[in-house]
Design a protein around this motif. Structure first.
Motif, mmCIF file in Angstrom:
data_model
loop_
_atom_site.group_PDB
_atom_site.id
_atom_site.type_symbol
_atom_site.label_atom_id
_atom_site.label_comp_id
_atom_site.label_asym_id
_atom_site.label_seq_id
_atom_site.Cartn_x
_atom_site.Cartn_y
_atom_site.Cartn_z
ATOM 1 N N ASP A 165 -7.556 30.419 4.018
ATOM 2 C CA ASP A 165 -8.545 29.423 3.227
ATOM 3 C C ASP A 165 -9.418 30.034 2.076
ATOM 4 O O ASP A 165 -9.874 29.216 1.197
ATOM 5 C CB ASP A 165 -9.402 28.775 4.204
ATOM 6 N N THR A 166 -9.651 31.140 2.084
ATOM 7 C CA THR A 166 -10.368 31.688 1.117
ATOM 8 C C THR A 166 -9.809 32.819 0.432
ATOM 9 O O THR A 166 -10.749 33.248 -0.623
ATOM 10 C CB THR A 166 -11.853 32.402 1.730
ATOM 11 N N THR A 167 -8.718 32.804 0.461
ATOM 12 C CA THR A 167 -7.807 33.738 -0.568
ATOM 13 C C THR A 167 -6.977 33.168 -1.493
ATOM 14 O O THR A 167 -6.218 32.501 -1.206
ATOM 15 C CB THR A 167 -7.106 35.004 0.098
ATOM 16 N N VAL A 168 -6.938 33.428 -2.815
ATOM 17 C CA VAL A 168 -6.179 32.978 -3.815
ATOM 18 C C VAL A 168 -5.360 33.951 -4.466
ATOM 19 O O VAL A 168 -6.050 34.864 -5.075
ATOM 20 C CB VAL A 168 -6.889 31.874 -4.886
ATOM 21 N N THR A 186 -6.266 38.519 -7.316
ATOM 22 C CA THR A 186 -6.731 37.992 -6.155
ATOM 23 C C THR A 186 -8.284 37.564 -6.214
ATOM 24 O O THR A 186 -9.202 38.545 -6.486
ATOM 25 C CB THR A 186 -6.314 39.148 -4.951
ATOM 26 N N LEU A 187 -8.321 36.175 -5.687
ATOM 27 C CA LEU A 187 -9.811 35.869 -5.751
ATOM 28 C C LEU A 187 -10.301 35.357 -4.399
ATOM 29 O O LEU A 187 -9.445 35.202 -3.474
ATOM 30 C CB LEU A 187 -9.741 34.639 -6.543
ATOM 31 N N LYS A 188 -11.600 35.867 -4.118
ATOM 32 C CA LYS A 188 -12.113 35.262 -2.713
ATOM 33 C C LYS A 188 -12.960 34.288 -2.902
ATOM 34 O O LYS A 188 -13.911 34.412 -3.653
ATOM 35 C CB LYS A 188 -12.758 36.645 -1.957
ATOM 36 N N LEU A 189 -12.716 33.041 -2.361
ATOM 37 C CA LEU A 189 -13.822 31.962 -2.390
ATOM 38 C C LEU A 189 -14.761 32.178 -1.311
ATOM 39 O O LEU A 189 -14.688 32.963 -0.550
ATOM 40 C CB LEU A 189 -13.088 30.533 -2.303
ATOM 41 N N ALA A 218 -15.831 31.749 -7.354
ATOM 42 C CA ALA A 218 -15.306 32.801 -6.552
ATOM 43 C C ALA A 218 -16.515 33.691 -6.327
ATOM 44 O O ALA A 218 -17.080 34.126 -6.990
ATOM 45 C CB ALA A 218 -14.038 33.336 -7.521
ATOM 46 N N LYS A 219 -16.343 34.297 -5.189
ATOM 47 C CA LYS A 219 -17.262 35.317 -4.758
ATOM 48 C C LYS A 219 -16.930 36.834 -5.376
ATOM 49 O O LYS A 219 -17.706 37.476 -5.477
ATOM 50 C CB LYS A 219 -17.069 35.263 -3.146
ATOM 51 N N PRO A 263 -14.434 20.396 3.043
ATOM 52 C CA PRO A 263 -14.254 21.871 2.845
ATOM 53 C C PRO A 263 -13.116 21.864 1.480
ATOM 54 O O PRO A 263 -12.459 21.458 1.190
ATOM 55 C CB PRO A 263 -13.449 22.114 3.778
ATOM 56 N N PHE A 264 -13.877 22.805 0.626
ATOM 57 C CA PHE A 264 -13.156 23.324 -0.507
ATOM 58 C C PHE A 264 -12.475 24.757 -0.276
ATOM 59 O O PHE A 264 -13.171 25.545 0.434
ATOM 60 C CB PHE A 264 -14.227 23.524 -1.807
ATOM 61 N N THR A 265 -10.934 24.836 -0.303
ATOM 62 C CA THR A 265 -10.364 25.869 0.168
ATOM 63 C C THR A 265 -9.427 26.248 -0.876
ATOM 64 O O THR A 265 -9.133 25.663 -2.012
ATOM 65 C CB THR A 265 -9.590 25.591 1.505
ATOM 66 N N SER A 266 -8.599 27.242 -0.699
ATOM 67 C CA SER A 266 -7.541 27.732 -1.397
ATOM 68 C C SER A 266 -6.562 26.786 -1.759
ATOM 69 O O SER A 266 -5.738 26.723 -2.684
ATOM 70 C CB SER A 266 -6.893 29.132 -0.889
ATOM 71 N N ALA A 267 -6.290 25.785 -0.690
ATOM 72 C CA ALA A 267 -5.389 24.960 -0.932
ATOM 73 C C ALA A 267 -5.600 23.907 -2.264
ATOM 74 O O ALA A 267 -4.588 23.463 -2.600
ATOM 75 C CB ALA A 267 -5.262 23.789 0.403
#
Length: 679
Positions: free
Chosen positions: A208-211, A153-156, A140-141, A167-171
């Protein structure tokens, strides 16, 4: 401004942004570069601003060859297409590394003694820095909590990729949570860390980058869980999802075309039905199918990926899509390959260490091996660190034993008090730990929190054989036949089967405790078994006494309740009360109902994890938990002592560890991706 030396003449340098690449800083020489929100690492843009440079990326010259060994991987694109838009910049301890070499390590067997090696390549959203206090970004960034710790809340990283280039994404995070962790076909019940008070959390993925983790109640310890636990809260949906019937109508037929029984059979062959990331790959579990499979193991975000898996060991190569770089732009890891050999004989393992045939080892190393290791380190070319353990060896009597006579005796707290008082911890410390340890009672937390009374660490821990004998007499455990050993109240022999594994407890500790117990009339038989044999017997409720290392720092307890809910740890740890656990899991439909103190512990840990950590409620809950755990002596503590950490001199950027610790996940805080081998 920096100054550079050209042809022996010092000249004023142009602004650093004018240079083609960035300075080769290390923690031992930061060259004036400072800033950044976290120690020992930078986000790329922050580093470039701090160093006044524009980074050029470089790759391992052997990466094409290494990639060719990964079954199912295609040709590699340029490095810039393999890295995230914002790779994580890792500042090495002492030196910018050189590529190449093979890291040689030892484990006991498949899924036994392997957390050492897993931690070297491990990644998660975050990790603890090597101060074991500061949580820092990794996969996570960044992250952000809401005000009451019910939403994380995590940002990838944009452009982050799996080891096969997908691609590695929130999915992939939502797939892990919704389709693996909450699927009863894979996990019979949800793991405690995806629940709060028995209620599961939910996961939102707005882009895609938010969990977003939505928790049913406050649980600030969730982040510490991600920083320390071996499980990984993301799995490759693009690959494993093809086998999941909820995601693909063709899941079963696709799996059957590859030789599996159905989609779930394929998922279990790749991922297993455990969150332990060392589940055997199809190369070991389904070797007859490997030739026809699209991949031999599922894609990873770790620094290295398996390319072979046998009963003798495993081999890995560097992940060509790994997301970290050093300050000069070299993609990590530096080390090209890793080789893991299985040797279950402790004496053989020690011999290999003494002969410097291994590059790193800490798991299964006990203090009793320190003298021979220290004696040979200079001439053999390796280094030994003696570091304090978080845990200590603890003994737990099987309070739900299948034998009703033993269950009655073991379940009486007076018996457990007697067995604790019978242990001469001072002698155990001098004989088994060279006087380097501290005798202690098990209290559930390690180290003891500031809100707790230190007296609990000595509760029933003094050597008092008279007190032990008096309690055993009171329970009707008499020496009927005059051989100096006590029988059960029904006249049958009372013999404790003390089966142990060196991975969990030193053999000398078990032998000494056996002698102490014999001196108060309790007979026993000591037998060393493999970790798998021990765990199987423990899970089947077939042990008389559990014995393994035990304890956790409060930071981990806040995210993981397993030490406080029957059976008081996971499959890999020291468990007791297996039938209590069955009663809890079945909501009273099966198993044995636990006593009220145990039920209260379950309620207390739930409230403890959600309470404000600065509040009196939090402290009072913690004190109540310690009181119930210690007064009941569900586990009997022994001696908290240091243990050896081994590394070969050829391993560079190996720093001093603060603890000999599985609880902080061994090497994970110390950034093994920046190790390199001086051949």
């Amino acid at each position: 401004m920096r100054r550079i030396l050209l042809s022996g003449v010092a000249m004023a340098a142009l602004p650093m942004a004018a240079y083609a690449n960035c300075p080769a800083i290390t923690l031992s020489d930061m060259q004036g570069v400072s800033g950044g929100a976290y120690p020992q690492q930078f986000e790329l843009s922050v580093f470039q601003d701090a160093a006044g440079c524009e980074m050029e990326f470089k790759t391992n010259p052997d990466i094409e060859s290494l990639n060719s060994k990964i079954k199912g991987n295609g040709d590699l694109p340029a490095l810039a297409e393999r890295l995230p838009a914002e790779p994580l910049v890792v500042v090495p301890y002492d030196s910018i590394g050189q590529y190449g070499g093979t890291l040689d390590v030892l484990s006991n067997a498949t899924e036994a003694g392997t957390s050492d090696f897993l931690s070297v390549r491990h990644v998660n959203f975050v990790r603890y820095s090597d101060d074991l206090q500061t949580i820092v970004p990794n996969v996570a960034k960044s992250w952000e909590w809401n005000d009451d710790f019910t939403q994380l809340t995590l940002k990838l990283r944009e452009g982050h990729k799996w080891s096969d280039g997908t691609p590695f994404t929130s999915a992939d995070v939502r797939f892990w949570h919704d389709n693996l962790m909450l699927d009863a076909n894979i996990f019979e019940k949800p793991k405690d860390y995806v629940t709060v008070g028995g209620e599961t959390m939910t996961v939102d993925t707005p882009d895609d980058t938010t969990v977003i983790f939505n928790l049913p109640a406050p649980k600030p310890g969730l982040l510490a869980f991600f920083a320390t636990h071996y499980s990984q809260p993301f799995q490759p949906k693009h690959f494993l999802g093809k086998f999941h019937p909820d995601l693909s109508d063709d899941a079963d037929s696709y799996a059957q075309s590859l030789g599996f029984e159905n989609g779930y059979d394929a998922i279990k062959a790749y991922y297993g039905n455990s969150d332990w990331t060392d589940t055997p790959t199809p190369m070991l579990s389904k070797p007859d199918l490997v030739e026809g499979l699209p991949k031999a193991t599922y894609p990873t975000l770790e620094s290295h990926i398996y390319v072979s898996d046998t009963t003798e060991g495993r081999h890995l190569v560097a992940n060509p899509y790994f997301f970290q770089v050093d300050p000069t732009g070299q993609q990590l890891p530096y080390i090209s390959e890793q080789d893991e050999v299985y040797i279950n004989d402790n004496e053989v393992r020690i011999l290999k260490l003494v002969n410097n045939e291994v590059d790193y080892k800490s798991q299964s190393l006990q203090l009793e091996s320190a003298p021979i290791l220290l004696e040979n380190q200079d001439k053999a070319g390796y280094n030994i660190q003696l570091r304090p353990e978080i845990t200590m060896s603890a003994f737990g009597f099987n309070v739900t034993h299948e034998d009703p006579e033993k269950r009655k005796v073991f379940g009486d707290v007076k018996f457990r008090e007697a067995m604790s008082l019978a242990i001469n911890r001072e002698e155990l410390n001098e004989t088994g730990f060279f006087g380097q340890g501290t005798p202690k009672q098990y209290v559930g937390f390690s180290p003891l929190p500031k809100f707790a009374d230190p007296a609990w660490e000595s509760y029933m821990a003094e050597y008092d054989p008279e007190g032990a004998n008096a309690r055993l007499d009171e329970l009707g455990l008499e020496d009927v036949d005059g051989d100096g050993l006590r029988e059960l109240p029904n006249g049958e022999k009372l013999v404790l089967n003390l089966n142990y594994s060196t991975q969990g407890v030193a053999g000398q500790t078990v032998e000494l405790v056996s002698q102490f117990w014999r001196e108060v009339g309790i007979d026993s038989v000591v037998k060393e078994v493999t970790p798998d044999e021990y765990r199987s017997a423990q899970s089947s409720n077939n042990l008389d006494v559990s014995m393994w290392r035990k304890g956790q720092p409060m930071a981990i307890v806040l995210g993981n309740n397993e030490l406080w809910v029957p059976p008081f740890e996971n499959y890999f740890g020291n468990r007791s009360g297996m039938l209590w656990a069955e009663w809890v899991d079945s909501a009273g439909a099966a198993g044995v109902e636990p006593p009220e103190d145990v039920k209260t512990l379950i309620d207390d840990i739930t409230a403890f994890q959600s309470a404000d950590q600065e509040s009196e409620e939090f402290a009072e809950l913690g004190r109540s938990m310690i009181k119930k755990m210690v007064e009941n002596l569900f586990f009997i503590g022994t001696v908290n002592a240091p243990a050896p950490i081994f590394h070969s001199d050829r391993v560079q950027n190996f720093t001093d560890f603060k603890t000999h610790s599985y609880e902080y996940y061994r090497t994970y805080p110390y950034r093994a991706t920046q190790w390199w081998l001086d051949e």
